[in-house]
Scaffold this active site. Structure first.
Site, mmCIF file in Angstrom:
data_model
loop_
_atom_site.group_PDB
_atom_site.id
_atom_site.type_symbol
_atom_site.label_atom_id
_atom_site.label_comp_id
_atom_site.label_asym_id
_atom_site.label_seq_id
_atom_site.Cartn_x
_atom_site.Cartn_y
_atom_site.Cartn_z
ATOM 1 N N GLU A 82 0.891 -1.160 0.000
ATOM 2 C CA GLU A 82 0.000 0.000 0.000
ATOM 3 C C GLU A 82 0.925 1.205 0.000
ATOM 4 O OE1 GLU A 82 -3.241 0.243 -0.246
ATOM 5 O OE2 GLU A 82 -3.607 -1.906 -0.247
ATOM 6 N N THR A 130 11.397 3.028 0.523
ATOM 7 C CA THR A 130 11.266 4.453 0.273
ATOM 8 C C THR A 130 12.225 5.259 1.145
ATOM 9 O OG1 THR A 130 9.740 6.302 0.646
ATOM 10 C CG2 THR A 130 9.346 4.345 1.918
ATOM 11 N N ASP A 131 12.548 6.468 0.687
ATOM 12 C CA ASP A 131 13.357 7.361 1.525
ATOM 13 C C ASP A 131 12.549 7.917 2.699
ATOM 14 O OD1 ASP A 131 11.704 9.072 0.086
ATOM 15 O OD2 ASP A 131 13.301 10.446 -0.540
ATOM 16 N N GLU A 132 11.223 7.710 2.666
ATOM 17 C CA GLU A 132 10.390 8.269 3.739
ATOM 18 C C GLU A 132 10.669 7.595 5.087
ATOM 19 O OE1 GLU A 132 6.289 9.051 2.660
ATOM 20 O OE2 GLU A 132 6.818 9.066 0.543
ATOM 21 N N TYR A 159 2.271 5.129 6.661
ATOM 22 C CA TYR A 159 2.899 4.505 5.487
ATOM 23 C C TYR A 159 4.389 4.290 5.717
ATOM 24 C CZ TYR A 159 5.326 4.320 0.992
ATOM 25 O OH TYR A 159 6.177 3.981 -0.023
ATOM 26 N N SER A 160 5.093 5.378 6.078
ATOM 27 C CA SER A 160 6.549 5.234 6.183
ATOM 28 C C SER A 160 6.936 4.339 7.358
ATOM 29 C CB SER A 160 7.237 6.602 6.267
ATOM 30 O OG SER A 160 6.718 7.378 7.307
ATOM 31 N N LYS A 163 6.650 0.827 6.104
ATOM 32 C CA LYS A 163 7.773 0.491 5.225
ATOM 33 C C LYS A 163 9.054 0.298 6.050
ATOM 34 C CE LYS A 163 7.912 0.156 1.344
ATOM 35 N NZ LYS A 163 7.643 -0.981 0.413
ATOM 36 N N TYR A 216 -0.707 21.435 -1.089
ATOM 37 C CA TYR A 216 -0.803 21.289 0.369
ATOM 38 C C TYR A 216 0.001 22.395 1.050
ATOM 39 C CZ TYR A 216 -2.719 16.500 0.076
ATOM 40 O OH TYR A 216 -3.492 15.390 -0.145
ATOM 41 N N PRO A 290 -1.535 16.346 7.690
ATOM 42 C CA PRO A 290 -1.026 16.256 9.056
ATOM 43 C C PRO A 290 0.338 15.549 9.074
ATOM 44 C CG PRO A 290 -2.998 14.879 8.768
ATOM 45 C CD PRO A 290 -2.828 15.656 7.507
HETATM 46 N N1 LIG Z 1 5.816 5.770 -5.637
HETATM 47 C C1 LIG Z 1 6.953 6.197 -5.134
HETATM 48 O O1 LIG Z 1 7.316 7.351 -5.340
HETATM 49 C C2 LIG Z 1 7.843 5.260 -4.345
HETATM 50 C C3 LIG Z 1 9.106 5.713 -3.969
HETATM 51 C C4 LIG Z 1 9.953 4.830 -3.290
HETATM 52 C C5 LIG Z 1 9.534 3.540 -3.012
HETATM 53 N N2 LIG Z 1 8.290 3.138 -3.374
HETATM 54 C C6 LIG Z 1 7.909 1.748 -3.078
HETATM 55 O O2 LIG Z 1 7.845 1.067 -4.326
HETATM 56 C C7 LIG Z 1 6.826 0.062 -4.287
HETATM 57 C C8 LIG Z 1 5.869 0.281 -5.426
HETATM 58 O O3 LIG Z 1 5.286 1.578 -5.312
HETATM 59 P P1 LIG Z 1 4.202 2.065 -6.377
HETATM 60 O O4 LIG Z 1 4.162 3.545 -6.299
HETATM 61 O O5 LIG Z 1 4.446 1.392 -7.656
HETATM 62 O O6 LIG Z 1 2.871 1.470 -5.707
HETATM 63 P P2 LIG Z 1 1.462 1.215 -6.371
HETATM 64 O O7 LIG Z 1 0.465 1.509 -5.302
HETATM 65 O O8 LIG Z 1 1.332 1.885 -7.690
HETATM 66 O O9 LIG Z 1 1.454 -0.358 -6.673
HETATM 67 C C9 LIG Z 1 1.420 -1.312 -5.658
HETATM 68 C C10 LIG Z 1 1.038 -2.647 -6.276
HETATM 69 O O10 LIG Z 1 1.071 -3.643 -5.234
HETATM 70 C C11 LIG Z 1 -0.086 -4.454 -5.338
HETATM 71 N N3 LIG Z 1 -0.433 -4.953 -4.004
HETATM 72 C C12 LIG Z 1 -0.876 -4.228 -2.954
HETATM 73 N N4 LIG Z 1 -1.128 -5.039 -1.918
HETATM 74 C C13 LIG Z 1 -0.816 -6.291 -2.322
HETATM 75 C C14 LIG Z 1 -0.845 -7.559 -1.689
HETATM 76 N N5 LIG Z 1 -1.272 -7.707 -0.417
HETATM 77 N N6 LIG Z 1 -0.443 -8.643 -2.386
HETATM 78 C C15 LIG Z 1 -0.018 -8.510 -3.671
HETATM 79 N N7 LIG Z 1 0.015 -7.344 -4.328
HETATM 80 C C16 LIG Z 1 -0.389 -6.252 -3.649
HETATM 81 C C17 LIG Z 1 -1.160 -3.535 -5.895
HETATM 82 O O11 LIG Z 1 -2.214 -4.271 -6.506
HETATM 83 C C18 LIG Z 1 -0.374 -2.666 -6.869
HETATM 84 O O12 LIG Z 1 -0.358 -3.243 -8.164
HETATM 85 C C19 LIG Z 1 6.193 0.168 -2.905
HETATM 86 O O13 LIG Z 1 6.770 -0.816 -2.085
HETATM 87 C C20 LIG Z 1 6.564 1.546 -2.426
HETATM 88 O O14 LIG Z 1 6.644 1.593 -1.020
HETATM 89 C C21 LIG Z 1 7.433 3.968 -4.041
#
Ligand SMILES: NC(=O)c1ccc[n+]([C@@H]2O[C@H](COP(=O)([O-])OP(=O)(O)OC[C@H]3O[C@@H](n4cnc5c(N)ncnc54)[C@H](O)[C@@H]3O)[C@@H](O)[C@H]2O)c1
Length: 369
Positions: A82, A130-132, A159-160, A163, A216, A290
């Site tokens: 998520e 994530t860097d968060e 969230y962070s 993670k 925001y 927040p």
């Molecule tokens: N978006 C960013 O800027 C960013 C930056 C750094 C790290 N991340 C990390 O990268 C990863 C991907 O991020 P994103 O932005 O592509 O996310 P996203 O929300 O676009 O995609 C997440 C995917 O995971 C699937 N998923 C969720 N719960 C699941 C479960 N229980 N079982 C199987 N699949 C499940 C969802 O169906 C979705 O396809 C995450 O772990 C996130 O923490 C994201």
């Protein structure tokens, strides 16, 4: 390599899947298809002989065991999560379940398979984070620095925090059980296939729709933006060249204030799709999130010097490609706009007023930054 990519129907996961398939890896895309997923993201590789899709939930141990038994992967790239901070404020439970318990379940399934397979040294569990997890930096790049791999964890949103917990689990499974892992912590991504609740697509789509573009607070928060295809390239680089048990920060050295990022997007739209007035006139300041972290900035020295990785595009170039992609792919984003919560202001449950200053009014969209 034979790869299982979790979350491969999401934003970043799908970029990884497309690149990995193009590089000739055997790719199993494992995704539960939550509200954030879209199989159109991987339509370009869906018929490739080195691609397959499994609909499964990482919290389902039996399903994870079956995937390992059937596909015997050389590596897992774990992106399923998520991912939307505002949703984590309104409903942290799903974030705990998926990001922490789900990662635990996947780790246990991976460990069981790895032990049964005779503990192959080349196996990798690549945890994408994530860097968060590092918290919030002060506003001044000169005095307040950047996140390095040694920065202490200090997560501040549900969230962070979820993670960060998953990062700790992955390190513990390496130290305790010897599971071969690598970890990456990346800054904010943007690019094609970005789900329309996140900041960059919200700005583009609200601008095009003639709606207020929500900012925001005062828009002073700083993020370090990376083009998603560059992130995918970095992840495949770390997977193949990264040191065992090591973590790598990934960033594009593109620190920018939200208000300036939004201004850049509006200026690109003014060029590509001129309207009656500059799109920046639609900017509307709304109540802050927040606990909104002030600044994120990545020091990418380790991945640059040890693995030779560098981003391929500047922020301006990446934003131009991204805006063009949204202009060219209206059917993709229109189909996602009626999913639950998209277009609503989320993440204000801890705040008494929702709109501080409305400009020409707000529909309260909820960008993640
Ligand atoms: N978006 C960013 O800027 C960013 C930056 C750094 C790290 N991340 C990390 O990268 C990863 C991907 O991020 P994103 O932005 O592509 O996310 P996203 O929300 O676009 O995609 C997440 C995917 O995971 C699937 N998923 C969720 N719960 C699941 C479960 N229980 N079982 C199987 N699949 C499940 C969802 O169906 C979705 O396809 C995450 O772990 C996130 O923490 C994201």
């Amino acid at each position: 390599m034979k790869l299982v990519v979790t979350g491969g129907a999401g934003f970043i996961g799908s970029a990884v899947v497309r690149q990995a398939v193009a590089q000739g890896h055997q790719v199993v895309n494992l995704d539960a298809l939550t509200y954030a997923a879209c199989l159109d993201n991987v339509a370009s590789v869906a018929d490739a002989e080195n691609y397959s899709f499994v609909e499964a939930d990482i919290r389902d141990r039996a399903a994870m065991d079956a995937v390992f038994a059937e596909h015997a992967p050389d590596a897992v790239m774990h992106l399923a999560a998520e991912s939307h901070v505002d949703r984590s404020i309104d409903g942290p439970g799903t974030f705990i379940d998926t990001n922490i318990t789900g990662t635990y379940t996947l780790l246990e399934a991976a460990r069981a398979w790895w032990v049964r397979a005779g503990r192959p040294e080349g196996f990798r569990f690549h945890h994408i984070s994530t860097d968060e997890v590092f918290g919030s930096l002060g506003p001044d790049p000169e005095t307040d620095g950047q996140f390095t791999e040694d920065t202490p964890y200090d997560p501040r949103s549900p969230y962070s925090a979820s993670k960060a917990a998953s990062d700790h689990l992955v390190r513990a499974w390496h130290e305790t059980y010897g599971l071969p892992v690598v970890l990456t912590n990346c800054s904010n991504n943007y690019g094609p296939y970005h789900f329309p609740e996140k900041l960059v697509p919200v700005v583009i789509l609200n601008a095009l729709a003639g709606k207020p573009i929500p900012v925001y607070g005062a828009g002073e928060n700083v993020r370090d933006w990376l083009y998603v295809e560059d992130h995918a390239d970095a992840l495949l680089t770390v997977l193949q060249k990264g040191g065992l048990g090591r973590s790598y920060n990934i960033g594009g050295e593109n620190e920018v204030r939200n208000i300036d990022l939004i201004g850049m997007i509006c200026a690109i739209l003014d060029e590509k799709r001129p309207g009656d007035r500059p799109y920046a006139e639609q900017i509307s300041f709304v109540t802050d999130r927040p606990g909104h972290d002030m600044r994120y900035a990545i020091d990418p020295t380790r991945i640059r010097e040890e693995l030779g990785w560098r981003p391929s595009v500047t922020l301006q170039q990446g934003l131009e490609k991204t805006v063009q992609w949204y202009l060219d792919n209206e059917s993709w984003w229109r189909a996602l706009q009626d999913r639950a919560g998209v277009g609503e202001r989320l993440g204000v449950s801890a705040v008494s007023e929702t709109v501080r200053e409305t400009g020409s009014g707000t529909n309260g969209r909820s960008p993640k930054t």
